[in-house]
Design an enzyme around this catalytic site. Structure first.
Site, PDB file in Angstrom:
ATOM      1  N   PHE A  59      -5.616   9.963 -12.384  1.00 33.41           N
ATOM      2  CA  PHE A  59      -5.910   9.832 -11.135  1.00 33.41           C
ATOM      3  C   PHE A  59      -6.132  11.174 -10.280  1.00 33.41           C
ATOM      4  O   PHE A  59      -6.075  11.398  -9.171  1.00 33.41           O
ATOM      5  CB  PHE A  59      -4.925   8.917 -10.369  1.00 33.41           C
ATOM      6  CG  PHE A  59      -3.424   9.352 -10.491  1.00 33.41           C
ATOM      7  CD1 PHE A  59      -3.074  10.383  -9.664  1.00 33.41           C
ATOM      8  CD2 PHE A  59      -2.643   8.981 -11.668  1.00 33.41           C
ATOM      9  CE1 PHE A  59      -1.745  11.061  -9.805  1.00 33.41           C
ATOM     10  CE2 PHE A  59      -1.529   9.345 -11.645  1.00 33.41           C
ATOM     11  CZ  PHE A  59      -0.782  10.473 -10.756  1.00 33.41           C
ATOM     12  N   ARG A  87      11.900   8.834   1.677  1.00 35.93           N
ATOM     13  CA  ARG A  87      11.373   7.702   0.705  1.00 35.93           C
ATOM     14  C   ARG A  87      11.356   6.310   0.967  1.00 35.93           C
ATOM     15  O   ARG A  87      10.351   5.457   0.732  1.00 35.93           O
ATOM     16  CB  ARG A  87      11.895   8.095  -0.997  1.00 35.93           C
ATOM     17  CG  ARG A  87      11.607   9.612  -1.228  1.00 35.93           C
ATOM     18  CD  ARG A  87      11.640   9.886  -2.772  1.00 35.93           C
ATOM     19  NE  ARG A  87      10.651   9.151  -3.524  1.00 35.93           N
ATOM     20  CZ  ARG A  87       9.222   9.292  -3.799  1.00 35.93           C
ATOM     21  NH1 ARG A  87       8.832  10.206  -3.044  1.00 35.93           N
ATOM     22  NH2 ARG A  87       8.609   8.393  -4.311  1.00 35.93           N
ATOM     23  N   ASN A 114      -2.852   6.371   0.522  1.00 31.46           N
ATOM     24  CA  ASN A 114      -1.389   5.482   0.836  1.00 31.46           C
ATOM     25  C   ASN A 114      -0.528   6.270   2.106  1.00 31.46           C
ATOM     26  O   ASN A 114       0.553   6.110   2.010  1.00 31.46           O
ATOM     27  CB  ASN A 114      -0.535   5.336  -0.286  1.00 31.46           C
ATOM     28  CG  ASN A 114      -0.112   6.434  -0.989  1.00 31.46           C
ATOM     29  OD1 ASN A 114      -0.671   7.569  -0.533  1.00 31.46           O
ATOM     30  ND2 ASN A 114       0.680   6.386  -2.118  1.00 31.46           N
ATOM     31  N   HIS A 117       3.001  11.492   1.667  1.00 35.96           N
ATOM     32  CA  HIS A 117       3.630  11.898   0.647  1.00 35.96           C
ATOM     33  C   HIS A 117       4.812  12.353   0.662  1.00 35.96           C
ATOM     34  O   HIS A 117       5.136  12.991   2.127  1.00 35.96           O
ATOM     35  CB  HIS A 117       2.701  13.157  -0.197  1.00 35.96           C
ATOM     36  CG  HIS A 117       3.675  14.056  -0.847  1.00 35.96           C
ATOM     37  ND1 HIS A 117       3.587  14.063  -2.364  1.00 35.96           N
ATOM     38  CD2 HIS A 117       4.547  15.117  -0.841  1.00 35.96           C
ATOM     39  CE1 HIS A 117       4.191  14.616  -2.901  1.00 35.96           C
ATOM     40  NE2 HIS A 117       5.026  15.272  -1.934  1.00 35.96           N
TER      41      HIS A 117
END
Length: 141
Positions: A59, A87, A114, A117
């Site tokens: 990826f 997180r 998404n 990070h």
């Protein structure tokens, strides 16, 4: 509890959706302080260097292409257990698997786009913060 620093990047998809402020409110609501921040459009070289740990992964090219597709908001966060808190706020990498109310569940479209990070450990956090905020650009408060 230990005061930690972690790196957070609001990725191009979330910047384009104009949700930076909503994401910052979540950081602050969890007791995390923004101690350094900047908006940048990463060069291909910067993205390749930053994500170099993934260079051999299938990826990698798509990740780099995505990260240079538009501006990103980069911030260093500080607080008790900052790495784990961030997180937890982010949620699972795949937004379809992320818990309701997490940043990725609320703002991400796919496992590639998404939204955010976040550093995964103290060692990587130190390297990542230094990558984007070398020297005197970080201010505890």
């Amino acid at each position: 509890m230990a005061i930690e620093r972690t790196l957070s990047i609001i990725k191009p998809d979330a910047v384009a959706k104009n949700v930076i402020g909503q994401i910052y409110a979540r950081f602050e609501g969890a007791g995390l302080k923004v101690i350094a921040a900047k908006m940048v459009h990463l060069s291909r070289g910067e993205a390749e260097q930053f994500y170099g740990v993934h260079k051999e992964r299938p990826f990698f090219k798509d990740l780099v292409d995505f990260m240079v597709s538009g501006p990103v908001m980069i911030q260093a966060l500080e607080g008790e257990n900052a790495i784990l808190k961030n997180r937890e706020l982010m949620g699972a990498t795949d937004p379809k698997k992320a818990e309701k109310g997490t940043i990725r569940a609320d703002f991400a479209d796919s496992i590639d786009a998404n939204a955010v990070h976040g550093s995964d450990a103290a060692e990587t956090a130190a390297v990542e913060v230094a990558f984007f905020f070398p020297g005197m650009n970080v201010y505890s408060r």
